[in-house]
Structures are given as structure tokens and as C-alpha cells.
Write a protein that holds these residues in place. Structure first.
Motif, PDB file in Angstrom:
ATOM      1  N   GLU A   1       6.595  -8.098  -7.380  1.00  0.00           N
ATOM      2  CA  GLU A   1       7.685  -8.750  -7.149  1.00  0.00           C
ATOM      3  C   GLU A   1       8.787  -7.615  -6.754  1.00  0.00           C
ATOM      4  OE1 GLU A   1      10.870 -11.597  -9.776  1.00  0.00           O
ATOM      5  OE2 GLU A   1       8.794 -11.421 -10.699  1.00  0.00           O
ATOM      6  N   ALA A   2       8.838  -6.617  -7.198  1.00  0.00           N
ATOM      7  CA  ALA A   2       9.734  -5.592  -7.095  1.00  0.00           C
ATOM      8  C   ALA A   2       9.455  -4.846  -5.559  1.00  0.00           C
ATOM      9  CB  ALA A   2       9.763  -4.387  -8.035  1.00  0.00           C
ATOM     10  N   GLY A   3       8.234  -5.260  -5.094  1.00  0.00           N
ATOM     11  CA  GLY A   3       8.022  -4.913  -3.673  1.00  0.00           C
ATOM     12  C   GLY A   3       7.562  -3.369  -3.599  1.00  0.00           C
ATOM     13  N   ILE A   4       7.006  -2.729  -4.520  1.00  0.00           N
ATOM     14  CA  ILE A   4       6.602  -1.519  -4.783  1.00  0.00           C
ATOM     15  C   ILE A   4       5.016  -1.345  -5.004  1.00  0.00           C
ATOM     16  CG2 ILE A   4       8.612  -0.781  -6.021  1.00  0.00           C
ATOM     17  CD1 ILE A   4       6.996  -0.449  -8.485  1.00  0.00           C
ATOM     18  N   ALA A   5       4.571  -0.004  -4.460  1.00  0.00           N
ATOM     19  CA  ALA A   5       3.117   0.326  -4.534  1.00  0.00           C
ATOM     20  C   ALA A   5       2.770   0.842  -5.901  1.00  0.00           C
ATOM     21  CB  ALA A   5       2.661   1.167  -3.440  1.00  0.00           C
ATOM     22  N   MET A   6       1.527   0.475  -6.297  1.00  0.00           N
ATOM     23  CA  MET A   6       0.874   0.818  -7.549  1.00  0.00           C
ATOM     24  C   MET A   6      -0.438   1.239  -7.517  1.00  0.00           C
ATOM     25  SD  MET A   6       1.719  -0.405 -11.591  1.00  0.00           S
ATOM     26  CE  MET A   6       0.958  -1.880 -11.363  1.00  0.00           C
ATOM     27  N   VAL A   7      -0.994   2.401  -8.001  1.00  0.00           N
ATOM     28  CA  VAL A   7      -2.318   2.647  -8.066  1.00  0.00           C
ATOM     29  C   VAL A   7      -2.498   3.069  -9.522  1.00  0.00           C
ATOM     30  CG1 VAL A   7      -2.173   3.631  -5.761  1.00  0.00           C
ATOM     31  CG2 VAL A   7      -1.981   5.173  -7.846  1.00  0.00           C
ATOM     32  N   PHE A   8      -4.031   2.551  -9.724  1.00  0.00           N
ATOM     33  CA  PHE A   8      -4.762   2.894 -11.119  1.00  0.00           C
ATOM     34  C   PHE A   8      -5.481   4.017 -10.766  1.00  0.00           C
ATOM     35  CE2 PHE A   8      -4.509  -1.435 -13.222  1.00  0.00           C
ATOM     36  CZ  PHE A   8      -2.974  -1.460 -13.282  1.00  0.00           C
ATOM     37  N   THR A   9      -5.524   5.020 -11.959  1.00  0.00           N
ATOM     38  CA  THR A   9      -6.393   6.113 -12.113  1.00  0.00           C
ATOM     39  C   THR A   9      -7.542   5.825 -12.874  1.00  0.00           C
ATOM     40  OG1 THR A   9      -5.480   7.281 -14.022  1.00  0.00           O
ATOM     41  CG2 THR A   9      -4.606   7.632 -11.681  1.00  0.00           C
TER      42      THR A   9
ATOM     43  N   GLU B   1      14.297   0.413 -11.370  1.00  0.00           N
ATOM     44  CA  GLU B   1      15.798   0.435 -11.551  1.00  0.00           C
ATOM     45  C   GLU B   1      16.136   2.029 -11.281  1.00  0.00           C
ATOM     46  OE1 GLU B   1      16.752  -1.037 -15.426  1.00  0.00           O
ATOM     47  OE2 GLU B   1      16.108  -3.078 -15.177  1.00  0.00           O
ATOM     48  N   ALA B   2      15.359   2.774 -11.603  1.00  0.00           N
ATOM     49  CA  ALA B   2      15.719   4.389 -11.195  1.00  0.00           C
ATOM     50  C   ALA B   2      15.418   4.561  -9.818  1.00  0.00           C
ATOM     51  CB  ALA B   2      15.108   5.282 -12.166  1.00  0.00           C
ATOM     52  N   GLY B   3      15.014   3.696  -9.022  1.00  0.00           N
ATOM     53  CA  GLY B   3      14.644   3.821  -7.524  1.00  0.00           C
ATOM     54  C   GLY B   3      13.166   4.165  -7.289  1.00  0.00           C
ATOM     55  N   ALA B   4      12.502   4.424  -8.095  1.00  0.00           N
ATOM     56  CA  ALA B   4      10.851   4.640  -7.781  1.00  0.00           C
ATOM     57  C   ALA B   4      10.337   3.651  -6.831  1.00  0.00           C
ATOM     58  CB  ALA B   4      10.029   4.770  -9.050  1.00  0.00           C
ATOM     59  N   ARG B   5       9.516   3.870  -5.858  1.00  0.00           N
ATOM     60  CA  ARG B   5       9.068   2.989  -4.779  1.00  0.00           C
ATOM     61  C   ARG B   5       7.599   2.875  -5.093  1.00  0.00           C
ATOM     62  NH1 ARG B   5      11.625  -0.690  -4.644  1.00  0.00           N
ATOM     63  NH2 ARG B   5      10.452  -1.426  -2.709  1.00  0.00           N
ATOM     64  N   ALA B   6       6.708   3.798  -5.900  1.00  0.00           N
ATOM     65  CA  ALA B   6       5.573   3.809  -5.999  1.00  0.00           C
ATOM     66  C   ALA B   6       5.254   4.253  -7.440  1.00  0.00           C
ATOM     67  CB  ALA B   6       4.591   4.619  -4.946  1.00  0.00           C
TER      68      ALA B   6
ATOM     69  N   GLN C   1       1.076  -1.276  -0.015  1.00  0.00           N
ATOM     70  CA  GLN C   1       0.037   0.036  -0.046  1.00  0.00           C
ATOM     71  C   GLN C   1       0.801   1.209  -0.023  1.00  0.00           C
ATOM     72  OE1 GLN C   1      -3.783   0.090   0.429  1.00  0.00           O
ATOM     73  NE2 GLN C   1      -3.377  -2.106  -0.358  1.00  0.00           N
ATOM     74  N   PRO C   2       0.647   2.379  -0.841  1.00  0.00           N
ATOM     75  CA  PRO C   2       1.381   3.704  -0.754  1.00  0.00           C
ATOM     76  C   PRO C   2       1.110   4.293   0.551  1.00  0.00           C
ATOM     77  CG  PRO C   2      -0.677   3.870  -2.370  1.00  0.00           C
ATOM     78  CD  PRO C   2      -0.636   2.325  -1.855  1.00  0.00           C
ATOM     79  N   THR C   3       2.137   4.928   1.166  1.00  0.00           N
ATOM     80  CA  THR C   3       1.950   5.700   2.383  1.00  0.00           C
ATOM     81  C   THR C   3       1.197   6.938   1.976  1.00  0.00           C
ATOM     82  OG1 THR C   3       4.019   6.819   1.742  1.00  0.00           O
ATOM     83  CG2 THR C   3       4.130   4.908   3.114  1.00  0.00           C
ATOM     84  N   ASP C   4       0.918   7.732   2.925  1.00  0.00           N
ATOM     85  CA  ASP C   4       0.120   8.979   2.719  1.00  0.00           C
ATOM     86  C   ASP C   4       1.165   9.949   2.074  1.00  0.00           C
ATOM     87  OD1 ASP C   4      -2.391   8.047   3.908  1.00  0.00           O
ATOM     88  OD2 ASP C   4      -1.776   9.132   5.884  1.00  0.00           O
ATOM     89  N   ALA C   5       2.369  10.162   2.373  1.00  0.00           N
ATOM     90  CA  ALA C   5       3.423  10.820   1.503  1.00  0.00           C
ATOM     91  C   ALA C   5       3.651  10.480   0.250  1.00  0.00           C
ATOM     92  CB  ALA C   5       4.561  10.897   2.607  1.00  0.00           C
ATOM     93  N   GLN C   6       3.391   9.044   0.003  1.00  0.00           N
ATOM     94  CA  GLN C   6       3.581   8.681  -1.369  1.00  0.00           C
ATOM     95  C   GLN C   6       2.304   9.084  -2.269  1.00  0.00           C
ATOM     96  OE1 GLN C   6       4.285   4.451  -0.793  1.00  0.00           O
ATOM     97  NE2 GLN C   6       6.516   4.699  -1.454  1.00  0.00           N
TER      98      GLN C   6
ATOM     99  N   GLY D   1       8.689  -1.093 -18.945  1.00  0.00           N
ATOM    100  CA  GLY D   1       8.759   0.557 -18.652  1.00  0.00           C
ATOM    101  C   GLY D   1       8.641   0.760 -17.220  1.00  0.00           C
ATOM    102  N   LEU D   2       7.838  -0.322 -16.705  1.00  0.00           N
ATOM    103  CA  LEU D   2       7.623   0.041 -15.111  1.00  0.00           C
ATOM    104  C   LEU D   2       9.050  -0.522 -14.465  1.00  0.00           C
ATOM    105  CD1 LEU D   2       6.094   0.181 -12.519  1.00  0.00           C
ATOM    106  CD2 LEU D   2       5.716  -2.398 -12.757  1.00  0.00           C
TER     107      LEU D   2
END
Length: 531
Positions: free
Chosen positions: A516-524, A492-497, A403-408, A486-487
Motif C-alpha cells: 500500500e505504501a509502494g515500497i519494496a521489501m525482502v525477507f532474509t 514515514e521517515a522516508g525509507a523506500r525499501a 522490486q528493489p533496484t540493484d542499488a537498493q 514499525g514498518l
């Protein structure tokens, strides 16, 4: 038969809604012995000023009727405007029916555009559609071999100068210019009426659509020196480069106007109550956008996204430009700075920068105001609604295990907002309310991801940092990722969400890669292509 050149003015019809300068013009005409005809309020104003006026009703033999709807639609008016003075049959018809020639028509139209702008109801707008005025204007313009037609207060001085220069006569070239302006005015008026009516009756794609504009500036050239160009305003009054006051610097170029518009539309996304914000634009794309505790901080954070591209760029601010921010901006060469306001200290600082243009608008544009955008293609015009789409936190759909954090989430929405103003394919990295990498206009979304990351790495090195600015950032994609590559470039650039529209046939594959990368993702559920 060739058209006659010099023609005297002996009789004029003056009937205007905008009465600015009317008395002064009529006085100058009367001093030349020109007979003046008029109607309604115009006639009353001239009489009050002591000017001799003959009512059109006296000429036609009919009173104004039907609440003023019928007053000039008469052969003794239109015959006087349309008759060819060198045609024996026309002259004979005038004599037989008591029609006197009208050599000058001064008419400006009912204020339809202003009535619509005030939000008037349907019936009020209909009543402000002028009929007699456009009919007379078109008649006089057609007969410009003999008749002068003035539709704009701005042309009064030119008319007087022409009469002074030619002993009470006008040249054919002058009458041709007036006629061209007249036809453009009636065309613009009809365009305004038809555009309003299409909206009023719920026709988003009418079978015929008209476009109009008013010349604001003639450019030295367009995008390149071999291209002629001009700037036209559309009369909507939307705050921005078209309505701005320029305080200093040379005239804006074609590219300046295009880029300044892009900058101000972007910064207007950030309401002042949400805090100071700054957008730096180069070639219509943002090279840095940031929030800050002050405008100066917002500018410096935006500048630190891509200092190289910011050189010679356009800077837009969402609040009053102050001295501290002006001093910071003055450290490098900047083409244009645009803001709602600028204080005296800021103006004084910029006064030393002769090549910098400072513009103030008085207000931000409304990013949610519906309007149409136009783009010409060979043989036609593409018309669409302006992209005013927004999403809120509540509308985001989390599709990953993390889940993304509030700051993210705050940064994701910031990146998404910026992405709406970046040319596709667009990738935007953001950290702590500031862009840290922007990839724009690439044919491949992977390339956009990598270019933005490369710029971030270069900027980190320039700032003496050991890690790329994108480490720990969030990333926005203006459209879905068709593949996971693309994701993964963003990861690889360091994005976490990640924030993206979703909707790809391979969404499951992309979501799995994010998990698998352990990052958060949201759809709009919404995309922001900008071509």
C-alpha cells in the motif's frame, strides 16, 4: 601445623617444551650449587651449554620409554615432589626408598594449543597431550609449603630475584603465587584439550565444559569505578583488540576494550577488496558506518550519521590508516582508533593527540570463522556459536509488488550487515553505502524506528539540509515486524525499501502495508538478535 616460610632450593628438575631462557636459568641455578635433574631435549641442551645435569632416568632407574610417554611417572620423582619435609614418616620413607627431595620444578607443557592452531590431525593432537608434566605440576603445587613450581618462562626472572633477595631461599608467599599460577595453567591446558576434543568428536554441547584465559592487563576498574576488572586473552589469536599493538595513549579501560572489540568485529565484515569502510562505535553500538572511495571519505560519511554520538567514540577502519584520514579524525576527540595498519604520517599526526589510543592488528578478523561466545548468568554460563550468518542477493526473497533496484539491494545488504552488530531491537537506515540513522536497544521496534529517524532529522538540520537523511533510504530490521506499525514508522521517515527476516504471524499484514505504501521489501529468513 603451620607451613614453613623460607625454604632453600638444593635440587631442581627442569623439563620444558619451550626452551626459551632455559640455559640462562640453569646457569644461574648451577652457580648457586643447585643440583639439576632433566630429561630428553632439555638435558641435551643444558649439556651442550656446559651445564652439569643428571638424567631423570638415572634417578628412577628406568629409561625413557614408549616414545617419551613414560619418563617422570615414578615414585622417585613424585615422592621427591610430594614429601612433607617436616613429617617424620615421609622423611623415613624417602630414606628407605632412596628418594631425594626436589625443591624446584620447572616444567612447561607439550604445545597442545599450538598444535591445534596449526590444524594438525587428530592423532597428532593426541600425541601432543602432556601427561607427565601436568602430573608433576599438580604434585609440586600441592606441596608448595616446600616446593617451588614454575610453569611459565615469564616467571624465571621473578624466581631468580626471589633467590637473590633471600640468599637462595624462597618465601611461602612466593611459592603460593607460583602454585596458583601452576593450577591455572593445568586447568587451562585441560580446558583446551576438552574443548578441542568436543569439537573433534562432534559434541557441540558436551556435558561438562571448561573455560580458561591468560591475564593480559589489570584494569584500574571495570564498567564503573567501584568494580574491579582485568582483561584475559583466550589464546586463539583472532585479530582484534586482544592481539593489537598499542602505539600511543594511556592504557585501555574495560569499556574501551569492549567497545573497540565491537567496532573491529563490525568493520571486519567489510573486506578491503570491497572498498574502504569505517565504523564508529559508542557504548558497543554503531553510531555511524560507511563505505567510501577512500578511508577519509568513509570516515566522514560515517561521522555524518551522528556527529554528537561520535564524540569520544571508537573508530575502526578496514584498511591502512593514512595521513588524510588521521587529520580528519583529529578534528574531534576520539578514544581509540583501530586498523590493520597505520602509515608513518598517520602516526605522526596522532602523536600530538596524547589521549588518543592507536591500535594496529595486522589483519582483519574473519567474520565467518566459527567460534563460541560466552555470557555469565547467576549460577551458570550461556554458550552459543558466534553469529556468523550471512545472506547473499540470491538468497533474498522479494515479497512485495515493487522490486528493489540493484542499488537498493546493495544498501539493503549493507544495512543488514550493520544490523548484526546493533543491540536489539535494531533499526538501521542506509543510503548510498552509509548509515543515516541507527536505532538500538529499545524495548519496542517502533521506538527504534522513530529514534533512528529523529537522529537523522537532527543530523540533517546540523548539516543545513532541508530534508531528513532517511528520505529515500533503505531500512533493516534485525527481527521481523510483529505489526505493521514499525514498518510504517520507517516509511514515514522516508525509507523506500526494507530488509527483514520475516516469519511473523502477521507477515501478510506487514506485506500488505508495504504494498500500500509502494515500497519494496525482502525477507532474509534469518534474524540477528544481539542482546
Amino acid at each position: 601445623m603451620p607451613m614453613t616460610n623460607l625454604q632453600p632450593i638444593r635440587r631442581a628438575l627442569l623439563s620444558v617444551s619451550d626452551k626459551e631462557g632455559l640455559v640462562e636459568l640453569a646457569e644461574l641455578l648451577a652457580q648457586r650449587g643447585i643440583e639439576i635433574l632433566s630429561t630428553g631435549g632439555s638435558a641435551g641442551m643444558l649439556r651442550d651449554a656446559g651445564i652439569t645435569v643428571k638424567d631423570v632416568a638415572e634417578v628412577t632407574g628406568f629409561p625413557e620409554m614408549m616414545d617419551g610417554r613414560v619418563k617422570t611417572l615414578h615414585p622417585r620423582v613424585h615422592g621427591g615432589l610430594l614429601a612433607l619435609r617436616d613429617n617424620a614418616d615421609h622423611v623415613a620413607a624417602m630414606e628407605e626408598h632412596g628418594i631425594g627431595p626436589i625443591d624446584l620444578l620447572v616444567v612447561n607443557l607439550y604445545p597442545f594449543e599450538a598444535t591445534v592452531a596449526k590444524g594438525a590431525d587428530y592423532d597428532t593432537c593426541i600425541e601432543n597431550i602432556d601427561i607427565g608434566g601436568p602430573a608433576m605440576i599438580r604434585a609440586a603445587a600441592k606441596n608448595h609449603a616446600f616446593v617451588n613450581v614454575v610453569t611459565d618462562v615469564a616467571d624465571y626472572a621473578a624466581l631468580v630475584a626471589e633467590l637473590d633477595e633471600n640468599d637462595g631461599q624462597t618465601t611461602l608467599a612466593f611459592r603460593q603465587q607460583l602454585a596458583q599460577t601452576a593450577y591455572a595453567r593445568t586447568a587451562a591446558y585441560d580446558a583446551a584439550v576438552s574443548t578441542w576434543m568436543a569439537d573433534a568428536i562432534g559434541q557441540p554441547t558436551p556435558r561438562r565444559r571448561a573455560f580458561a584465559g591468560t591475564l593480559a592487563a589489570t584494569m584500574r576498574y571495570g564498567e564503573n569505578p567501584h568494580q574491579a576488572a582485568a582483561f584475559y586473552t583466550d589464546g586463539t589469536g583472532r585479530p582484534g583488540v586482544a592481539t593489537a599493538e598499542q602505539h600511543q595513549g594511556k592504557a585501555l579501560s574495560y569499556n574501551n576494550i569492549n567497545d573497540t572489540d565491537a567496532a573491529y568485529e563490525l568493520v571486519s565484515e567489510f573486506a578491503p577488496e570491497s572498498g574502504p569502510a569505517c565504523a564508529i562505535i559508542k557504548h558497543a553500538n554503531p553510531c555511524g558506518v560507511a563505505r567510501g572511495a577512500t578511508l577519509e571519505e568513509a570516515y566522514r560519511r560515517a561521522f555524518d550519521c551522528d556527529r554528537t554520538s561520535a564524540f569520544g567514540g571508537i573508530i575502526a577502519l578496514n584498511g591502512k590508516l593514512d595521513g588524510a584520514t588521521a587529520r580528519a579524525i583529529s578534528e574531534i576527540f576520539t578514544e581509540v582508533v583501530i586498523a590493520p595498519e597505520a602509515d608513518d604520517e598517520a602516526r605522526e599526526i596522532f602523536a600530538a593527540k596524547k589521549n588518543l589510543r592507536l591500535l594496529t592488528t595486522g589483519a582483519l578478523a574473519d567474520p565467518r570463522q566459527p567460534m563460541l561466545t560466552y555470557r555469565q548468568v547467576s549460577g551458570g554460563m550461556l554458550v552459543q556459536d558466534k553469529d556468523v550468518g550471512h545472506v547473499s542477493k540470491a538468497e533474498l526473497k522479494v515479497v512485495t509488488k515493487v522490486q528493489p533496484t540493484d542499488a537498493q539491494l546493495d544498501d539493503l545488504l549493507f544495512a543488514w550487515t550493520v544490523g548484526k552488530h546493533v543491540k536489539s531491537n535494531a533499526i538501521i537506515y542506509v543510503k548510498d553505502g552509509a548509515t543515516v540513522g541507527v536505532g538500538a536497544g529499545q524495548m519496542s521496534r517502533v521506538d527504534s524506528s522513530r529514534i533512528a529517524a529523529r537522529k537523522s532529522l537532527d543530523m540533517a538540520e546540523a548539516l543545513g539540509l532541508s530534508e531528513p537523511l532517511t528520505k529515500g533510504s533503505v531500512v533493516a530490521s534485525d527481527a521481523f515486524f510483529p505489526f505493521a506499525d514499525g514498518l510504517m514508522a520507517a516509511v514515514e521517515a522516508g525509507a523506500r525499501a526494507v530488509i527483514q527476516p520475516g516469519g511473523s504471524m502477521r507477515d501478510d499484514e506487514v506485506i500488505a502495508a508495504a504494498d500500500e505504501a509502494g515500497i519494496a521489501m525482502v525477507f532474509t529468513g534469518m534474524r540477528h538478535f544481539r542482546h
